[in-house]
Write a protein that holds these residues in place. Structure first.
Motif, PDB file in Angstrom:
ATOM      1  N   VAL A 130       0.918  -1.074   0.031  1.00 12.43           N
ATOM      2  CA  VAL A 130      -0.035   0.137  -0.009  1.00 12.43           C
ATOM      3  C   VAL A 130       0.975   1.293  -0.014  1.00 12.43           C
ATOM      4  N   GLU A 131       0.690   1.933  -0.952  1.00 11.11           N
ATOM      5  CA  GLU A 131       1.477   3.130  -1.092  1.00 11.11           C
ATOM      6  C   GLU A 131       0.642   4.268  -1.704  1.00 11.11           C
ATOM      7  N   GLY A 132       1.412   5.616  -1.923  1.00  7.16           N
ATOM      8  CA  GLY A 132       0.277   6.732  -2.434  1.00  7.16           C
ATOM      9  C   GLY A 132       1.194   7.963  -2.636  1.00  7.16           C
ATOM     10  N   GLU A 133       0.352   8.897  -3.127  1.00 16.80           N
ATOM     11  CA  GLU A 133       1.144  10.265  -3.321  1.00 16.80           C
ATOM     12  C   GLU A 133      -0.075  11.344  -3.323  1.00 16.80           C
ATOM     13  N   ALA A 134       0.437  12.478  -2.919  1.00 13.73           N
ATOM     14  CA  ALA A 134      -0.789  13.511  -2.947  1.00 13.73           C
ATOM     15  C   ALA A 134      -0.935  13.995  -4.497  1.00 13.73           C
ATOM     16  N   GLN A 135      -2.052  14.338  -4.604  1.00 12.34           N
ATOM     17  CA  GLN A 135      -2.429  15.027  -6.129  1.00 12.34           C
ATOM     18  C   GLN A 135      -3.345  16.179  -5.673  1.00 12.34           C
ATOM     19  N   ASP A 136      -2.803  17.370  -5.698  1.00 10.34           N
ATOM     20  CA  ASP A 136      -3.650  18.501  -5.326  1.00 10.34           C
ATOM     21  C   ASP A 136      -4.414  18.370  -4.090  1.00 10.34           C
ATOM     22  N   ASP A 137      -5.826  18.384  -4.169  1.00 13.91           N
ATOM     23  CA  ASP A 137      -6.516  18.223  -2.850  1.00 13.91           C
ATOM     24  C   ASP A 137      -6.887  17.025  -2.629  1.00 13.91           C
ATOM     25  N   LEU A 138      -6.372  15.819  -3.470  1.00 12.92           N
ATOM     26  CA  LEU A 138      -6.580  14.646  -3.029  1.00 12.92           C
ATOM     27  C   LEU A 138      -5.433  13.766  -2.595  1.00 12.92           C
ATOM     28  N   TYR A 139      -5.634  12.537  -2.193  1.00 15.87           N
ATOM     29  CA  TYR A 139      -4.241  11.618  -1.936  1.00 15.87           C
ATOM     30  C   TYR A 139      -4.627  10.498  -2.656  1.00 15.87           C
ATOM     31  N   ARG A 140      -3.802   9.861  -3.452  1.00 13.35           N
ATOM     32  CA  ARG A 140      -3.873   8.744  -4.347  1.00 13.35           C
ATOM     33  C   ARG A 140      -3.304   7.540  -3.796  1.00 13.35           C
ATOM     34  N   VAL A 141      -4.205   6.649  -3.352  1.00 12.79           N
ATOM     35  CA  VAL A 141      -3.608   5.438  -2.625  1.00 12.79           C
ATOM     36  C   VAL A 141      -3.614   4.389  -3.752  1.00 12.79           C
ATOM     37  N   VAL A 142      -2.328   3.624  -3.499  1.00  7.29           N
ATOM     38  CA  VAL A 142      -2.367   2.431  -4.843  1.00  7.29           C
ATOM     39  C   VAL A 142      -2.155   1.090  -3.705  1.00  7.29           C
ATOM     40  N   VAL A 143      -3.037   0.141  -3.915  1.00  8.95           N
ATOM     41  CA  VAL A 143      -3.095  -1.350  -3.657  1.00  8.95           C
ATOM     42  C   VAL A 143      -2.364  -2.139  -4.438  1.00  8.95           C
ATOM     43  N   SER A 144      -1.017  -2.679  -4.658  1.00  7.91           N
ATOM     44  CA  SER A 144      -0.448  -3.421  -5.605  1.00  7.91           C
ATOM     45  C   SER A 144      -0.018  -4.582  -4.993  1.00  7.91           C
ATOM     46  N   ASP A 145      -0.052  -5.435  -5.953  1.00  3.86           N
ATOM     47  CA  ASP A 145       0.421  -6.867  -6.015  1.00  3.86           C
ATOM     48  C   ASP A 145       1.168  -7.652  -6.874  1.00  3.86           C
ATOM     49  N   ASN A 146       1.807  -8.763  -6.964  1.00  2.62           N
ATOM     50  CA  ASN A 146       2.720  -9.261  -7.962  1.00  2.62           C
ATOM     51  C   ASN A 146       1.931 -10.688  -8.491  1.00  2.62           C
ATOM     52  N   GLY A 147       0.655 -10.523  -8.334  1.00  7.48           N
ATOM     53  CA  GLY A 147      -0.279 -11.694  -8.878  1.00  7.48           C
ATOM     54  C   GLY A 147      -0.180 -11.544 -10.516  1.00  7.48           C
ATOM     55  N   PRO A 148      -1.179 -12.317 -10.946  1.00  8.06           N
ATOM     56  CA  PRO A 148      -1.427 -12.278 -12.390  1.00  8.06           C
ATOM     57  C   PRO A 148      -1.895 -11.439 -13.199  1.00  8.06           C
ATOM     58  N   GLY A 149      -2.718 -10.465 -12.279  1.00  4.90           N
ATOM     59  CA  GLY A 149      -3.299  -9.503 -12.683  1.00  4.90           C
ATOM     60  C   GLY A 149      -4.731  -9.729 -13.441  1.00  4.90           C
ATOM     61  N   VAL A 150      -5.509  -8.892 -13.876  1.00  7.30           N
ATOM     62  CA  VAL A 150      -6.865  -8.813 -14.510  1.00  7.30           C
ATOM     63  C   VAL A 150      -6.972  -8.761 -15.970  1.00  7.30           C
ATOM     64  N   PRO A 151      -7.285  -9.631 -16.881  1.00  3.59           N
ATOM     65  CA  PRO A 151      -7.323  -9.684 -18.210  1.00  3.59           C
ATOM     66  C   PRO A 151      -7.858  -8.578 -18.735  1.00  3.59           C
ATOM     67  N   GLU A 152      -7.671  -7.788 -19.758  1.00  2.00           N
ATOM     68  CA  GLU A 152      -8.248  -6.646 -20.222  1.00  2.00           C
ATOM     69  C   GLU A 152      -9.634  -6.662 -20.546  1.00  2.00           C
ATOM     70  N   THR A 153     -10.320  -8.081 -20.681  1.00  3.45           N
ATOM     71  CA  THR A 153     -11.439  -8.312 -20.922  1.00  3.45           C
ATOM     72  C   THR A 153     -12.362  -8.124 -19.698  1.00  3.45           C
ATOM     73  N   ASP A 154     -11.690  -8.333 -19.009  1.00  2.09           N
ATOM     74  CA  ASP A 154     -12.573  -8.427 -17.436  1.00  2.09           C
ATOM     75  C   ASP A 154     -12.273  -7.304 -16.598  1.00  2.09           C
ATOM     76  N   GLN A 155     -11.422  -5.946 -16.963  1.00  3.12           N
ATOM     77  CA  GLN A 155     -11.261  -4.936 -16.333  1.00  3.12           C
ATOM     78  C   GLN A 155     -12.480  -4.119 -15.879  1.00  3.12           C
ATOM     79  N   ASP A 156     -13.404  -4.194 -16.700  1.00  2.00           N
ATOM     80  CA  ASP A 156     -14.690  -3.397 -16.473  1.00  2.00           C
ATOM     81  C   ASP A 156     -15.580  -4.280 -15.608  1.00  2.00           C
ATOM     82  N   ARG A 157     -15.724  -5.414 -16.199  1.00  4.13           N
ATOM     83  CA  ARG A 157     -16.808  -6.416 -15.209  1.00  4.13           C
ATOM     84  C   ARG A 157     -16.369  -6.751 -13.914  1.00  4.13           C
ATOM     85  N   ILE A 158     -15.153  -6.707 -13.419  1.00  2.23           N
ATOM     86  CA  ILE A 158     -14.990  -6.995 -11.981  1.00  2.23           C
ATOM     87  C   ILE A 158     -15.654  -5.745 -10.993  1.00  2.23           C
ATOM     88  N   PHE A 159     -15.994  -4.568 -11.803  1.00  2.00           N
ATOM     89  CA  PHE A 159     -16.443  -3.473 -10.669  1.00  2.00           C
ATOM     90  C   PHE A 159     -18.172  -3.583 -11.055  1.00  2.00           C
TER      91      PHE A 159
END
Length: 233
Positions: A130-159
């Motif tokens: 879990v890392e992040g950085e300030a962006q103007d009036d917001l803070y951007r949080v990133v939760v990253s992992d080293n897994g297989p990732g999400v296929p491009e065809t599923d990147q909208d469906r997971i939401f």
């Protein structure tokens, strides 16, 4: 699917409760402690699942009350991560610097973090950051992992509600496909957004933005109906 996920922790809790009731005098202290830890973990999982299910109608109706306050983001991320990864062999780290103060509903911020971290624990390999950085009036949080990732065809469906990358007989993990859509809706309700990015060379990055404290909304209490969605990232 929801019925199955609710019954699984209930069955586990009931089974260990009956074992303790019938065999307590015969069990060693180590066995008793182990059973109690499992029961506590299953009870926490059940509580989180119920909360995710119950929050849906309030989200859809715009009646979910938000009580925003100033929070130390590093502390919130570390505390939530400890709960999610306490019984896991995956490496977990928080690289957000101390002193990053955000203005958010503590319960809902924890719910966003918990759903992203649980997703990483189930699908994201053996390293989660879990890392992040300030962006103007917001803070951007990133939760990253080293897994297989999400296929491009599923990147909208997971939401979408009740959607998972693995389905049917191939589905081997707990969950009902609510965590990511709920996390996105909550992030937007608190004045930010949530999205997916591929991580180079492998893995996933789920990113969300949250308001920094110095640009907080004028009222500390609001409902989702009062708060607009931020533009997509």
């Amino acid at each position: 699917m929801v019925s199955h996920e609710l019954r699984t922790p209930l069955t586990s809790i009931a089974g260990f409760t009956e074992t303790l009731r019938e065999s307590w005098p015969k069990l060693s202290q180590e066995e008793i402690d182990e059973f109690l830890v499992i029961m506590r973990r299953e009870a926490a999982h059940l509580s989180n699942l119920v909360e995710d299910i119950l929050v849906i109608p309030r989200l859809e109706a715009g009646h979910l009350r938000l009580d925003a306050t100033d929070l130390d983001l590093r502390s919130e991320a570390f505390r939530t991560g400890q709960l999610v990864f306490q019984d896991s062999d995956r490496e977990f780290a928080v690289a957000i610097p101390g002193g990053v103060i955000v203005h958010a509903d503590q319960i809902r911020l924890e719910q966003v973090l918990r759903n992203l971290l649980e997703n990483a624990r189930k699908y994201g390999g053996d390293q989660v950051l879990v890392e992040g950085e300030a962006q103007d009036d917001l803070y951007r949080v990133v939760v990253s992992d080293n897994g297989p990732g999400v296929p491009e065809t599923d990147q909208d469906r997971i939401f979408e509600h009740f959607e998972q990358v693995t389905k049917g007989d191939a589905r081997s993990d707990q969950g009902v496909g609510l965590g990511l859509p709920i996390a996105r809706t909550l992030a937007r309700a608190m004045g930010g957004d949530l999205w997916y990015e591929a991580r180079f060379p492998i893995g996933s990055q789920f990113c969300f933005t949250i308001q920094l404290a110095q640009v907080a909304a004028p009222s500390d209490a609001a409902t989702i109906g009062d708060l607009g969605s931020s533009p997509a990232a």
